[in-house]
Design an enzyme around this catalytic site. Structure first.
Site, mmCIF file in Angstrom:
data_model
loop_
_atom_site.group_PDB
_atom_site.id
_atom_site.type_symbol
_atom_site.label_atom_id
_atom_site.label_comp_id
_atom_site.label_asym_id
_atom_site.label_seq_id
_atom_site.Cartn_x
_atom_site.Cartn_y
_atom_site.Cartn_z
ATOM 1 N N GLU A 119 -4.800 8.458 -8.166
ATOM 2 C CA GLU A 119 -5.055 9.475 -7.132
ATOM 3 C C GLU A 119 -4.741 10.883 -7.670
ATOM 4 O O GLU A 119 -3.745 11.077 -8.369
ATOM 5 C CB GLU A 119 -4.163 9.194 -5.915
ATOM 6 N N LYS A 196 -10.276 10.118 1.482
ATOM 7 C CA LYS A 196 -9.091 9.398 1.967
ATOM 8 C C LYS A 196 -9.054 9.477 3.494
ATOM 9 O O LYS A 196 -9.053 10.571 4.062
ATOM 10 C CB LYS A 196 -7.857 10.054 1.345
ATOM 11 N N CYS A 233 -4.836 5.514 -1.785
ATOM 12 C CA CYS A 233 -3.374 5.416 -1.621
ATOM 13 C C CYS A 233 -2.892 4.897 -0.268
ATOM 14 O O CYS A 233 -2.880 3.703 -0.019
ATOM 15 C CB CYS A 233 -2.727 6.744 -1.970
HETATM 16 N N1 LIG Z 1 -0.332 9.589 -1.925
HETATM 17 C C1 LIG Z 1 0.023 8.899 -0.871
HETATM 18 O O1 LIG Z 1 -0.754 8.670 0.042
HETATM 19 N N2 LIG Z 1 1.286 8.457 -0.879
HETATM 20 C C2 LIG Z 1 1.907 7.892 0.259
HETATM 21 C C3 LIG Z 1 2.997 6.989 -0.083
HETATM 22 C C4 LIG Z 1 2.588 5.570 -0.060
HETATM 23 O O2 LIG Z 1 1.623 5.240 0.599
HETATM 24 O O3 LIG Z 1 3.263 4.784 -0.701
#
Ligand SMILES: NC(=O)NCCC(=O)O
Length: 384
Positions: A119, A196, A233
């Site tokens: 990401e 996203k 993510c």
């Molecule tokens: N980049 C992101 O969405 N991180 C959130 C933390 C996670 O989902 O573990």
């Protein structure tokens, strides 16, 4: 031992368990063993020289009478940022391009058909700071930005589909920012982009300062090597998000991520794997490595002291299959390339065995969900 020192769960098990017990533990924890994929010596040497881990494994399917095996090789790339976070923006981006180009070259030597990066791979994960400058300067056009042009060159050179998750600036809509994955076909054309859908508001992951919830739905990209989707993510915590990509026919769902040990590590090996099982498809979870330091302190809004870093991004990228098996994870601390050969015939074989798509009561869920999201919803609770 600090969180950033443990190399990988697999290595610890191998070091301390006797072989017979290890076999059983592996079977229970990881499912059917994947086959080790023999990779060319030139690739092994190049990875060692360039200081990254290289692992290869294969997920096999039963032979069928009417269909040929559908083997596709995916490459998962995890890496640390190259330059300090206060280096000039363009220098940081270029250094990451060079690092990843070196890794993609090795992926090509290993016959990878589809490669996916982590990401927001062209930048430090600066969203924790909630400062706009200079981080918004890392945003680029998904269609014409320097990173997409760079990926187009790689795609053409190596006949490889490239999945490139970036911070997008959409000039057509007033220069808005998005967390986007660009899918570049192996022909070098931009096949499309997907955004996203869910924005975390947890711990230091307060990304809502930068971009909005995605508006591209759950599109699936038909590539020469199979139908792919990208669940970025935090979307991995939402079973319905995976499900909708699968509803649109995704055979492989990539999950490019950035997450840290204190927050999510116990969930990491479960979520993408469970999604592969529940949706009769392959999933590929990718996380960055390293600890990124920022000049200005920030707080997590939890009454604790301000700090200059997020904690340790624990890598551990892996591939999961619809039969519940999974690849070994890449290192928790080093850059790495995981090459996995997937026989996509396994998706239908497992679907025919478990039949989740047939036994799921989608009409019933759809009806109940439609009711549950109404403001005047009354939960269906039976009381004495
Ligand atoms: N980049 C992101 O969405 N991180 C959130 C933390 C996670 O989902 O573990």
């Amino acid at each position: 031992m600090s969180a950033s020192q443990l190399e990988s769960l697999e290595k610890t098990l191998e070091t301390y368990l006797p072989p017979e017990e290890l076999k059983e533990v592996r079977r229970i924890l990881f499912g059917n063993d994947t086959k080790k994929l023999e990779l060319p010596q030139s690739a092994v040497e190049a990875a060692a020289e360039r200081n990254f881990e290289l692992q290869g494994c294969a997920f096999e399917a039963a032979r069928e009478q009417l269909r040929q095996p559908r083997a596709v090789r995916v490459g998962l790339i995890q890496n640390a940022i190259v330059l300090p976070t206060d280096a000039p923006v363009m220098e940081q981006i270029s250094a990451l391009h060079r690092r990843v180009a070196d890794m993609v070259e090795v992926a090509a030597l290993c016959g990878v058909n589809i490669v996916c990066f982590q990401e927001a791979w062209t930048m430090p994960f600066a969203f924790c700071t909630r400062e706009k400058a200079p981080w918004t300067e890392f945003a680029e056009s998904a269609e014409e930005g320097p990173t997409t042009c760079f990926c187009q060159e790689l795609a053409k050179k190596y006949n490889m589909v490239v999945v490139s998750p970036i911070l997008e600036r959409d000039e057509v809509h007033g220069g808005t920012l998005w967390n986007t994955a660009v899918v570049v076909s192996n022909s070098g054309t931009v096949l499309g982009k997907t955004r996203k859908n869910h924005i975390p508001r947890v711990g230091d992951f307060n990304e809502s300062t930068y971009y909005m919830e995605g508006n591209t739905g759950h599109r699936v990209f038909q590539t020469q090597f199979g139908k792919i989707a990208v669940n970025i993510c935090y979307g991995r915590h939402h079973p319905l998000n995976w499900f909708m990509y699968s509803m649109n026919g995704a055979e492989i769902i990539f999950n490019p991520s950035a997450t840290v040990g204190d927050l999510s590590e116990p969930m990491w090996p479960i979520e993408a794997r469970n999604a592969a099982i529940a949706n009769h498809c392959f999933t590929c979870a990718i996380n960055r490595v390293g600890t990124e330091h920022f000049k200005n302190e920030f707080t997590s809004g939890d009454g604790k002291k301000a700090h200059n870093d997020f904690g340790h991004f624990y890598g551990s990228s892996y591939v999961a299959a619809p039969d519940g098996s999974r690849s070994p994870g890449l290192s928790r601390t080093r850059d790495g390339l995981l090459v996995a050969e997937l026989d996509l015939n396994l998706n239908r074989q497992i679907s025919d065995k478990w039949s989740f798509k047939m036994t799921g009561r989608y009409e019933m869920y759809a009806q109940e969900l439609a009711e549950a999201v109404r403001h005047d919803f009354k939960p269906s609770i039976v009381k004495e």
